[in-house]
Scaffold this motif. Structure first.
Motif, PDB file in Angstrom:
ATOM      1  N   ASP A 251      45.183  55.044  34.448  1.00 37.16           N
ATOM      2  CA  ASP A 251      44.000  54.194  34.371  1.00 37.16           C
ATOM      3  C   ASP A 251      42.805  54.940  33.784  1.00 37.16           C
ATOM      4  OD1 ASP A 251      43.996  55.860  36.510  1.00 37.16           O
ATOM      5  OD2 ASP A 251      43.016  54.471  37.881  1.00 37.16           O
TER       6      ASP A 251
ATOM      7  N   GLU B 241      34.343  49.900  35.015  1.00 36.04           N
ATOM      8  CA  GLU B 241      34.715  48.983  33.941  1.00 36.04           C
ATOM      9  C   GLU B 241      33.852  47.726  33.971  1.00 36.04           C
ATOM     10  OE1 GLU B 241      38.809  48.171  34.420  1.00 36.04           O
ATOM     11  OE2 GLU B 241      39.492  50.205  33.931  1.00 36.04           O
TER      12      GLU B 241
ATOM     13  N   TYR C 146      43.258  55.030  30.060  1.00 41.43           N
ATOM     14  CA  TYR C 146      42.875  53.767  29.430  1.00 41.43           C
ATOM     15  C   TYR C 146      41.354  53.665  29.312  1.00 41.43           C
ATOM     16  CZ  TYR C 146      42.071  48.810  28.712  1.00 41.43           C
ATOM     17  OH  TYR C 146      41.623  47.614  28.209  1.00 41.43           O
ATOM     18  N   ARG C 147      40.653  54.100  30.334  1.00 37.84           N
ATOM     19  CA  ARG C 147      39.186  54.018  30.281  1.00 37.84           C
ATOM     20  C   ARG C 147      38.625  54.959  29.211  1.00 37.84           C
ATOM     21  NH1 ARG C 147      40.057  54.260  36.169  1.00 37.84           N
ATOM     22  NH2 ARG C 147      40.094  52.096  36.892  1.00 37.84           N
TER      23      ARG C 147
ATOM     24  N   ILE D  61      41.771  40.890  28.853  1.00 33.27           N
ATOM     25  CA  ILE D  61      41.358  42.099  29.587  1.00 33.27           C
ATOM     26  C   ILE D  61      39.931  41.929  30.099  1.00 33.27           C
ATOM     27  CG2 ILE D  61      40.993  44.575  29.364  1.00 33.27           C
ATOM     28  CD1 ILE D  61      43.914  43.668  29.348  1.00 33.27           C
TER      29      ILE D  61
ATOM     30  N   HIS E 262      45.783  47.241  29.678  1.00 33.34           N
ATOM     31  CA  HIS E 262      45.158  47.752  30.912  1.00 33.34           C
ATOM     32  C   HIS E 262      46.255  48.028  31.937  1.00 33.34           C
ATOM     33  CE1 HIS E 262      42.633  48.124  34.426  1.00 33.34           C
ATOM     34  NE2 HIS E 262      41.549  48.080  33.646  1.00 33.34           N
TER      35      HIS E 262
END
Length: 1530
Positions: free
Chosen positions: A1187, A1248, A1190-1191, A1229, A1166
Motif C-alpha cells: 500500500d 489518501e 502504491y501511494r 479508485i 489500489h
C-alpha cells in the motif's frame, strides 16, 4: 703477482729451472732404458712450477680471468694495442715450457695449459696455440693433430671385434695395451680438450666438426674398449663438455642411440653386449668407485641442456628419451643409496648429478593433456614421468623425502663432515624438485582430468602430509620446514622450504592440521618460529662473500635473502586469510589457547620473538634507510609493500584488528611515526604507491575503531598528523588562523582569517598527498621494429597477460620471452648469419617495452590504490571525528581546500577512467561531509541565538561569512559542471558521482537561502490558495546556479537533458534531480525551451508511459525490484518542478502529460481495492509495504495536479478540464478512497483521502469548469457522486475532542510534541471540505445550492442511502458543530503548546550539554509544525464562519422579502418534505444566540496571531450578530 713477477723479472732463473728439468728428463729416460727405477732426489722444480700455475689459475670463481695475461701476444683482439713486457714475458714462458718438451714434462705442461684455460678468451687462445703448435713451440706432439691422431690409434688398436659366432674376442697383443704413463697423458690431453670445450663454443664446434679428428665418434668408441674406468670417466666428462652446443649434442644423441652403450633396445642374441650398464653393475660396484656413473650423468645432463630430441630412436622403438631417463633413475638413482663407497662423498655426488637431471627435466616441463594419452608414435616429455612419480606414492618420491630427512639429521648435529657440501646441494635439489612439483601440480591435475585417464593421482601436497614410514608420524612437512632454521648459511634451502610450506598450507581445512603437527614437536616448533624470525631479521648488507665469490654471486645471494623475506611475508599473508587457528597466527605472535579459540578477539603475546615484531623492525629499518639514501631497490620495496599489506590485512580482520592496533601503538606508535614520513621517497614507483595506500588504509581503520570506542585523544593525535593542525578542545576558537589548516589557501578564504602568528607552515598531509599524486597517465611510445610486426606483437602481449593479486593485468615477461625465443628458433634456418644478432636486439627491445607497459600499469593501479585509501581516510576522519576533536568551522575550511585542490587537479589533467571514478567518489563524499558541516553550523547557530549569554560571546568568534561560503561553493560547482562537460560518456559511474556532487552543492546553496525561512516544506493548506507562487530571491546565492548554467551555454544543458532520458537509471534520476534543484532557484526560460524544443520533455513523458507495466508489477506480489518506482518518482519530481512555473505548466499541458497519466493502469491497482493487501503476509525489511508503494506512485500524480492548479490558477479551464479528465479516468479508485476514508482505521487511507479531497476542493468549484465534451451524462454522474461524498465527509469529519482523542497516539507525552498521526490528516480533510464549499458558494447562493436548512429534515423513502444520511445530518447544527469544535480544540491545543514551550525553555536553561541543544533544534522544527497545525485550525474556523454567515445572510434576505418567502415555500416543497416555518427559524436564531455569546466571540476574534486574520473574523462575527437580529423569532 708472485708467480708472474717471478716469471717476468727472473727469466734467467726460469731458464735454469727448465734446463734442470731437461737434465732430469734425460736421467729418467736413461734409467728407464736400463730397466731401473729412477732416483728420488731428482730436481722437479720446473714441473712443480707448472703444476702450481695450473692449480692457481684453474679456479676462476672470482671471475678475474687472470690467465688472460699469458695469452695477450697471441690474441688477435690486442693486435692494435701495445703489448706490455709483462705479457710478452708470460707468453714466452709458455713457449719456453713447450719447446722440445720431454715426456716427463708432457703431463705437467698440459695441466698448466688446462689451468690457464679458465675463461672464454684464454680457451680461444689455447685452441689457436695447439692448432699451430709446431710453429710456436717447435714440438709436433703439442697439437690437436697429434692429440686426436693418438686417440684414433688407440681406438683402432683397442676396439673389440666380433667373431663369426657373435662372441666378443679381445686382441691380446701386449703392444696394444695402454700403460699407466699413457693413461696419465691421455687424461691430461682430455683435460685440455675439456677446458677448451667448456669455455669457448666456437672452438668446441671447430673441434667436433673437423672430419680428420672425429672426436665424438672416437671418444664414444673408446668407451667400448677395454680401458680403465677412470679413463672412461674422463672420456665421458670430455664428451659432456663437447656436447654443450646444440649442433654437437644432436650428433652425440644419434651416436649414443646407434652405439647402444646405454641400452635402449633388448639384446638380439644370447651374448653379453658391452655397455655402460654392465660396466656399472659389474665393475664399479665391485671396486666401490663410480667414475663411469658420474661421467655418464654429466654427459646426459649436458646433452639435455643443449638439445632434447623429440624423435630419437623413432626408426626402431618409441621415440623419446625415456630409456635414458629410466637408466638414470632405475639403474643409478634408485640404487645409489644402498651401494658401498670407498669415498662417502662420491655417494652424494652421484645423487646430486641424478637430481640435477631430474630437476632440469621437471623445470622445463609444461603439462598438456596430450601427455596422458601415451601414443606410440608420440614422444612424451620426460618431465611428465618425473611429475607422475611425484604425484603418487612412489619409490622416487620416498627417496627424495629420505634424502631430506638424512640431510636434516646430519645438519642438526652442527658438526663438520666431509660430504657436507654435497649433501647440502642434494637436499636443495630435493626441495626444489618438490617445490616445482607443487607449482605445476594444479596444471598437471587439470590436464589429467581433461585427458580422462584411469590413473589414480593423489597429489603431492597431500602425500607430504602423510605419515612418514621412518618415524611413524606425519612429519614430512616438518622435516622440510626445519631447513628454515639454517637460513643464515643455507638461504636457498630456506627459500625452497618456505615456498613448499606456503603451497602445502593453501589446501582447504589443512592449516589446523599443520599447526597440530608442528606444536606436537614443541622444541622443534620453537626453533622453526625462531628460524622464520631470523629470515626476516637477516641484514642484506652484511652478507659478505669470500674472496673467490664473484660480484654477481654476491648480488645473487642478496636477491636470495630478499626472496626469503618476500616468501615469509607471502606465507604469513596467505595464512591469515584462512580460518583460525593456523600456523600463520602463531608465527605472528597471536596467542593459541582454548580460551583464544573460543574468543572472537585475539591478543599478541610479547614474551617471545615472533614474526610480527620482526616485520615491524624491518619496516622501521627501511624507514631509517629512506631518510639517508635515495637508492631504489625494486625487490626490497616489494617486500616492504607486502609487509604493509600484511599489517593492513591484520587490521582489517575483525578478530585481530584490536590486538594488532594495540600492538602497533605500543611499538613506539608505529602508524603515527610512518605517517609523519609521508610522502615516501621515490614515490614515482608503483611499490612506493602501494606502501602508501596500505599505510593509509591502516590509518583509516585506526581512526574508525578509535572513534567507535570513544578514544578521543587517539583520534586527535592521528588528526593532527593528517591535517597539520592542533585541535585541542581547550583552545579558544579565536586563536584559529588559516595557517593551521591551509597549505595553499585561496585569497578568498584567507581574507576572513586573522593573520598567522608564525611563518611556519604545518604539514597538511591529506592535502599534500594530492600534490605529489600523479593523475595523468603518460603514454609509452611504441618503438619501430624491423623484424617483428607491431600489430602481432600487441596480440602476443594480450596472450601473455595475466591477473595479479591487485586485480590488474600484467604482461608475463617469461612467457613473452619464450614465445619470442621459439619464433627465433623457427626462423633460424631462413635468416642470414648477421641477422640473428639484430633479432636478439629487437627481442630485448620488445621485452623492455613490455616492462615499461607493466610499470605504467602498476603505477596507475598504485595511484588508484592511494586515491582509494586517501578517500577512506578523509571520509572516516570528517564523518566520525567529534566536534571536540575537529570543530565544524575548521572542518569546513579543510574540506573547501581539499575539494578545490582535488577538482582543479582532476579537471585540468583528465586522469584515466578508473582514477576519475575514484576521484569523483571522493569528491562526492567530501561534499556530503561539507553539507553536514553546513547543517550543523546552522543548527548550532540557531540554538546559540536562543541562549543570550552564549549569543553575546558569539560576536567575538571569527566565523567565515556567508558570502565566502557562496564563493567557495560557486567555485566547486563550476568545476563540477566543467567536468561534466569535458568528460565523455565512458562510465556511468563517473556521471553518477558528478551529478550527486552537483546535487549536493545545489542543496547547500538552497539550504543557505532558506536558513531564515520559517515555512515548513510539508505545508499543505497554503498550497491550496488560488494564487501563483514564483520564487523571487535576488540574493547572491540565488544567482550562482543561474550564472553558472548560463555560462556553459546550451552544451551543459544538452548533456544533462540527454542524461535525463538515456543511460543508467541512477544517472537519469540524479540528472533529473539536478534539474529540479537548479530550477528551484529560478525557472530559467532558456532551459525550459531547450528541454522542450529538442524533444527531451516528450521523451520523459514517453518513458513515463512506458514504465506503466513495470509500475503495475510493483503494486503486486510478483515484485522483483522497485527500480522503476524510483525512476518514476524522479520523472514526477522533474515534471512537478516544471509545473511550478507558468511556462513549464503550459508546456506540460501542451505535451498532454495528464492524458498519459489518465491512460496509466497503475493508478487503478489500489491494493485495498484489489484485495492484495491481505495476501502479503511477510514484509521485507527494506521493501515498503504494497500500500505504501502504491501511494508513492499515486501521490506524485496528485501533487502534479495540485501544482498545475497553483501555477495556472483555477480560472485556467484547460488545466481544470485535463485534471478533471484524469480524475474521471480513475474514478473507481477516487470513489473507493472517498468511500473508505471514513473508517479512520488506517493512517495511509486518511492520507489518501486528504490528498484526493484537496484536489477535488480546488478542481470542482463550479460546473462551468467543464468543457462541452465533459458535460456528458457519465461525467455528470461522477460530479454528482463527488458532491454527495463530499457532503458525507463534511458531516463526518467534524472537529470535536472526542473524535480527535480517538485519533491521537496513546504514547504522546505531556512535555513533548507527538509526531505525525491521524489528527493531522483529519484536520487536513476538514480543511479541504470546507474549502470545497467555500469555493462552491464563492459567487452566489440560492436555495438549490444551500448547504444546510434551518431544521433537521426527514428524508423520503425513495432517496438513496447516501443522500438519506446526508439529509438526516445536514442542518445548520452541523456547521455550527464544525465551528464550535474547531474553536474548542484550538484553545485546548494552544494551552498544551504553551505548557510544552515553557517546560522546554526551563530544561534548555538548566542543560549545559551540546546534545540537548541539538535536540532543541529538532524540537523547534516540531514546534513549527505545531504552529502550522494551529494555523490550519484558524483556517477552518474562518471558512466555517464564512459559510455560516453566507447562509444566515441568505435566510435573512429570503425571510425579509415576501417574494423570497414564496420562493422558499415553493422550492421547499420540492426539496424538503417539511416546509420551513417561522418557528424553525426562531429555533435556529435561539441556537445561534446561545452559541455566539461574548466568550465565544472573543475566542473567534483572537483565534489567530495575525491581526489581518483576526480582523476578518471580527468582521464576520459582527455581521453574523447583525443577521441574527434580523431573523424572525423571539
Amino acid at each position: 703477482m708472485l708467480i708472474t713477477d717471478f716469471i717476468e723479472f727472473m727469466h734467467s732463473k726460469v731458464t735454469e729451472l727448465r734446463g734442470k728439468a731437461d737434465e732430469t728428463a734425460r736421467t729418467v729416460m736413461g734409467f728407464i732404458k736400463e730397466g731401473l727405477e729412477p732416483p728420488y732426489n731428482l730436481d722437479h722444480s720446473f714441473e712443480m712450477l707448472m703444476l702450481c700455475i695450473a692449480k692457481f689459475y684453474k679456479d676462476n670463481r672470482a671471475g678475474l680471468s687472470l690467465c688472460v695475461e699469458f695469452w695477450e701476444p697471441l690474441d688477435s683482439t690486442f693486435s692494435s694495442l701495445k703489448t706490455t713486457t709483462r705479457s710478452v714475458a708470460l707468453f714466452k714462458f709458455i713457449r719456453l715450457a713447450g719447446e722440445l718438451l720431454p715426456s716427463t714434462l708432457f703431463v705437467s705442461y698440459l695441466k698448466m695449459i688446462a689451468g690457464l684455460t679458465s675463461c672464454e678468451k684464454s680457451a680461444r687462445n689455447t685452441f689457436n696455440l695447439l692448432k699451430q703448435a709446431s710453429g710456436l713451440t717447435g714440438s709436433t706432439t703439442l697439437s690437436w693433430e697429434h692429440f686426436f691422431g693418438s686417440l684414433i690409434q688407440y681406438y683402432s688398436n683397442l676396439r673389440q671385434e666380433h667373431c663369426i659366432g657373435s662372441e666378443i674376442s679381445y686382441k691380446s697383443h701386449m703392444n696394444r695395451c695402454i700403460n699407466p704413463q699413457e693413461i696419465e697423458a691421455l687424461q691430461a690431453v682430455l683435460e685440455v680438450v675439456r677446458a677448451v670445450a667448456n669455455y669457448d663454443e666456437l672452438s668446441r664446434i671447430a673441434i667436433c666438426e673437423n672430419p680428420n679428428w672425429a672426436p665424438l665418434q672416437i671418444l664414444l668408441g673408446l668407451l667400448s674398449c677395454p680401458v680403465p674406468l677412470v679413463l672412461k670417466g674422463n672420456i665421458l666428462q670430455t664428451l659432456s663438455a663437447l656436447g654443450k652446443s646444440k649442433e654437437t649434442a644432436t650428433i652425440l644423441w644419434n651416436i649414443l642411440e646407434t652405439s647402444q652403450i646405454i641400452p635402449t633396445l633388448p639384446p638380439l642374441g644370447t651374448h653379453n653386449t658391452c655397455n655402460l650398464l654392465t660396466e656399472i653393475s659389474q665393475n664399479e660396484s665391485r671396486l666401490e668407485s663410480y667414475p663411469l656413473s658420474q661421467g655418464i650423468l654429466d654427459l646426459i645432463f649436458s646433452l639435455l641442456k643443449a638439445y632434447i630430441p623429440k624423435n630419437l630412436g623413432s626408426d626402431h622403438r618409441r621415440p623419446g628419451l625415456q630409456p635414458y631417463i629410466t637408466f638414470v633413475t632405475d639403474d643409478i638413482f634408485f640404487k645409489f643409496y644402498d651401494r658401498q663407497y670407498k669415498n662417502l662423498t662420491e655417494k652424494w655426488e652421484i645423487c646430486l648429478k641424478c637430481l640435477k637431471i631430474m630437476y632440469y627435466l621437471l623445470e622445463v616441463y609444461e603439462p598438456t593433456p596430450k601427455d596422458f594419452e601415451g601414443l606410440d608414435n608420440h614422444s612424451t616429455p620426460m618431465g611428465y614421468y618425473i611429475m607422475l612419480q611425484l604425484q603418487k606414492k612412489t619409490h622416487f618420491l620416498n627417496l627424495l623425502l629420505v634424502i631430506i630427512d638424512d640431510a636434516r639429521q646430519k645438519l642438526d648435529e652442527y658438526e663438520q663432515f666431509v660430504e657436507k657440501d654435497v649433501l647440502e646441494e642434494c637436499a636443495l635439489l630435493c626441495l626444489l624438485i618438490i617445490e616445482e612439483g607443487l607449482i605445476k601440480q594444479k596444471e598437471f591435475l587439470d590436464c589429467h582430468v581433461i585427458a580422462n585417464t584411469p590413473d589414480i593421482i593423489f597429489g603431492l601436497n597431500k602425500i607430504i602430509l602423510d605419515v612418514n614410514p621412518r618415524s611413524q608420524r606425519p612429519d614430512h612437512l616438518l622435516n622440510i620446514t626445519k631447513f628454515v632454521v639454517y637460513c643464515n648459511w643455507l638461504p636457498n634451502h630456506s627459500l625452497a622450504a618456505i615456498n613448499i610450506l606456503n603451497m602445502a598450507s593453501r589446501m582447504p581445512n589443512i592449516s589446523t592440521q599443520i599447526l597440530d603437527v608442528f606444536i606436537a614437536n614443541g622444541r622443534t616448533y620453537d626453533e622453526i618460529r625462531q628460524g622464520f624470525v631470523d629470515c626476516l631479521d637477516m641484514d642484506i648488507s652484511s652478507s659478505s662473500p669470500n674472496f673467490y665469490s664473484k660480484f654477481n654471486e654476491l648480488e645473487k645471494s642478496q636477491k636470495t635473502y630478499l626472496k626469503i623475506k618476500s616468501s615469509v611475508v607471502e606465507f604469513l599473508r596467505n595464512c591469515i586469510s584462512q580460518p583460525y587457528p593456523n600456523i600463520g597466527f602463531y608465527l605472528l605472535g597471536f596467542e593459541y589457547t582454548t580460551e583464544a579459540i573460543e574468543r572472537r578477539k585475539l591478543n599478541i603475546t610479547d614474551s617471545t620473538n615472533h614474526c610480527l615484531k620482526a616485520i615491524i623492525a624491518l619496516l622501521d629499518h627501511h624507514l631509517e634507510l629512506m631518510q639517508t639514501s635515495n637508492i631504489y631497490d625494486a625487490d626490497l620495496e616489494q617486500i616492504i609493500k607486502s609487509s604493509y599489506l600484511l599489517l593492513f590485512l591484520l587490521c582489517s580482520n575483525t578478530r585481530t584488528s584490536e590486538g594488532i592496533l594495540r600492538y602497533l601503538r605500543s611499538s613506539n606508535d608505529f602508524i603515527c611515526r610512518h605517517l609523519r614520513q609521508l610522502p615516501f621517497k621515490n614515490v614515482k614507483y608503483s611499490n612506493i604507491l602501494y606502501q602508501t595506500s596500505y599505510l593509509l588504509e591502516c590509518t583509516a581503520i585506526e581512526l574508525k575503531l578509535a572513534s567507535t570506542h570513544c578514544q578521543i585523544s587517539r583520534v586527535q593525535q592521528v588528526s593532527e598528523i593528517l591535517l597539520g593542525t592542533a585541535t585541542n578542545k581547550n583552545e579558544d576558537h579565536i586563536s584559529m588562523n588559516s595557517s593551521l589548516f591551509f597549505s595553499h589557501s585561496s585569497p578568498v578564504l584567507n581574507e576572513h582569517f586573522i593573520k598567522p602568528k608564525s611563518d611556519k607552515v604545518p604539514n597538511f598531509l591529506l592535502s599534500n598527498i594530492l600534490d605529489w599524486l600523479e593523475f595523468d597517465s603518460k603514454d609509452i611510445n611504441s618503438p619501430k621494429w624491423d623484424f617483428f610486426d607491431i600489430s602481432l606483437s600487441k596480440q602476443i602481449f594480450d596472450e601473455c597477460e595475466s591477473k595479479t593479486e591487485e586485480g590488474h593485468s600484467l604482461i608475463n615477461l617469461q612467457k613473452l620471452h619464450k614465445i619470442l625465443h621459439d619464433e627465433l628458433c623457427n626462423v633460424q634456418g631462413t635468416i642470414a648469419g648477421g641477422q640473428r644478432k639484430l633479432i636478439l636486439q629487437e627481442i630485448e627491445s620488445i621485452l623492455l617495452y613490455a616492462l615499461k607497459i607493466n610499470e605504467m600499469r602498476n603505477k596507475n593501479k598504485g595511484t588508484i590504490k592511494v586515491m582509494d585509501s586517501w578517500a577512506q581516510v578523509s571520509e572516516i576522519l570528517f564523518i566520525y571525528a567529534s566536534e571536540n576533536t575537529l570543530p565544524c568551522s575548521i572542518k569546513q575550511e579543510l574540506l573547501f581546500e581539499m575539494l578545490q585542490k582535488l577538482l582543479n587537479k582532476a579537471v585540468s589533467i583528465q586522469p584515466p577512467l578508473e582514477i576519475s571514478v575514484l576521484t569523483s567518489e571522493a569528491i562526492f563524499m567530501l561534499i556530503v561531509c561539507l553539507r553536514q558541516c553546513f547543517s550543523r553550523i546552522s543548527e548550532s547557530t540557531g540554538v546559540e541565538k536562543s541562549n543570550k549569554s552564549y549569543y553575546d560571546n558569539l560576536k567575538s568568534i571569527n566565523v567565515i561569512s556567508a558570502d565566502s561560503n557562496i564563493l567557495n561553493l560557486k567555485s566547486i560547482l563550476k568545476r563540477l559542471l566543467e567536468w561534466i562537460v569535458i568528460s565523455d560518456v565512458k562510465s556511468q559511474k563517473l556521471r553518477i558521482n558528478l551529478y550527486a556532487a552537483v546535487l549536493s552543492c545545489l542543496r547547500m546553496l538552497n539550504g543557505h537561502l532558506l536558513e531564515n525561512t520559517t515555512m515548513s516544506n510539508n505545508e499543505s493548506f497554503v498550497s491550496r490558495l488560488d494564487k501563483k507562487f514564483t520564487p523571487t530571491n535576488n540574493s547572491a546565492g540565488s544567482q550562482v546556479p543561474i550564472e553558472l548554467f548560463s555560462s556553459f551555454g546550451d552544451n551543459l544543458i544538452d548533456i544533462m537533458c540527454r542524461d535525463c532520458v538515456i543511460g543508467h537509471d541512477i544517472c537519469k534520476m540524479l540528472a533529473m534531480s539536478c534539474f529540479v534543484s537548479a530550477l528551484e532557484f529560478n525557472s530559467i526560460p532558456s532551459i525550459l525551451h531547450l528541454f522542450t524544443n529538442r524533444g527531451y520533455l516528450a521523451n520523459v513523458i514517453e518513458n513515463l508511459e512506458q514504465s506503466d507495466q513495470d509500475l503495475c508489477l510493483i503494486v503486486t506480489d510478483s515484485i522483483k525490484n522497485i527500480k522503476a518506482l524510483y525512476v518514476y518518482e524522479s520523472h514526477m519530481a522533474l515534471l512537478l518542478r516544471f509545473a511550478n512555473c507558468s511556462m513549464g505548466a503550459e508546456m506540460l499541458l501542451s505535451a498532454k502529460l495528464l492524458s498519459v497519466l489518465s491512460k496509466m493502469r497503475v493508478f487503478d491497482l489500489h491494493p485495498n481495492f484489489q484485495g492484495c493487501l491481505q495476501s502479503q503476509k511477510v514484509e521485507h525489511e527494506f521493501l515498503p509495504a504494497v500500500d505504501n508503494r502504491y501511494r508513492q506512485i499515486f501521490f506524485p500524480a496528485l501533487q502534479l495536479c495540485n501544482a498545475l492548479i497553483t501555477t495556472l490558477g483555477t480560472d485556467n479551464f484547460s488545466a481544470i478540464s485535463q485534471i478533471t479528465s484524469f480524475l474521471f479516468s480513475h474514478f473507481e479508485i477516487i470513489e473507493f478512497i472517498l468511500r473508505t476514508g471514513l473508517s479512520h482505521s488506517d493512517m495511509g487511507i486518511m492520507k489518501e483521502l486528504s490528498a484526493v479531497t484537496g484536489i477535488i476542493a480546488r478542481t470542482f468549484q463550479r460546473d462551468k469548469c467543464l468543457e462541452d465534451d465533459m458535460k456528458s451524462n457519465q461525467n455528470k454522474i461522477y460530479t454528482h457522486k463527488i458532491n454527495k461524498y463530499i457532503l458525507q465527509i463534511f458531516c463526518y469529519f467534524v472537529l470535536n475532542n472526542d473524535i480527535l482523542k480517538r485519533n491521537k497516539k496513546p504514547d504522546a507525552q505531556i512535555h513533548e510534541f507527538s509526531g505525525h498521526n491521524c489528527i493531522q490528516y483529519f484536520v487536513d480533510i476538514a480543511a479541504n471540505v470546507t474549502t470545497f464549499f467555500r469555493y462552491k458558494f464563492a459567487y452566489a447562493i440560492d436555495l438549490r445550492e444551500i448547504l444546510f436548512a434551518p431544521k433537521k429534515n426527514t428524508p423520503q423513502k425513495n432517496i438513496e442511502k447516501l443522500e438519506r444520511i446526508v439529509n438526516e445530518s445536514l442542518d445548520f447544527i452541523t456547521v455550527l458543530n464544525h465551528l464550535q469544535g474547531s474553536v474548542e480544540y484550538l484553545e485546548n491545543q494552544k494551552r498544551i503548546t504553551d505548557n510544552i514551550v515553557s517546560h522546554r525553555s526551563y530544561m534548555a536553561d538548566a542543560s549545559i550539554d551540546n546534545s540537548a541543544r541539538l535536540s532543541d533544534v529538532e524540537w523547534n522544527k516540531q514546534y513549527e509544525n505545531r504552529q502550522r497545525e494551529l494555523s490550519l485550525y484558524v483556517f477552518i474556523i474562518e471558512q466555517t464562519l464564512y459559510l455560516l454567515w453566507l447562509h444566515l445572510d441568505f435566510y435573512v434576505r429570503s425571510t425579509s422579502n415576501p417574494a423570497g418567502r414564496g420562493y422558499i415555500s415553493a422550492v421547499s416543497e420540492e426539496c424538503f418534505p417539511n416546509a420551513i416555518s417561522t418557528e424553525e427559524i426562531a429555533v435556529m436564531k435561539q441556537n445561534m444566540i446561545s452559541v455566539f455569546n461574548e466568550t465565544f466571540c472573543n475566542y473567534l476574534s483572537s483565534a489567530s496571531e495575525s491581526d489581518t486574520e483576526n480582523y476578518f473574523n471580527q468582521t464576520l462575527v459582527r455581521r453574523i450578530k447583525s443577521l441574527i437580529q434580523f431573523l424572525p423569532g423571539v
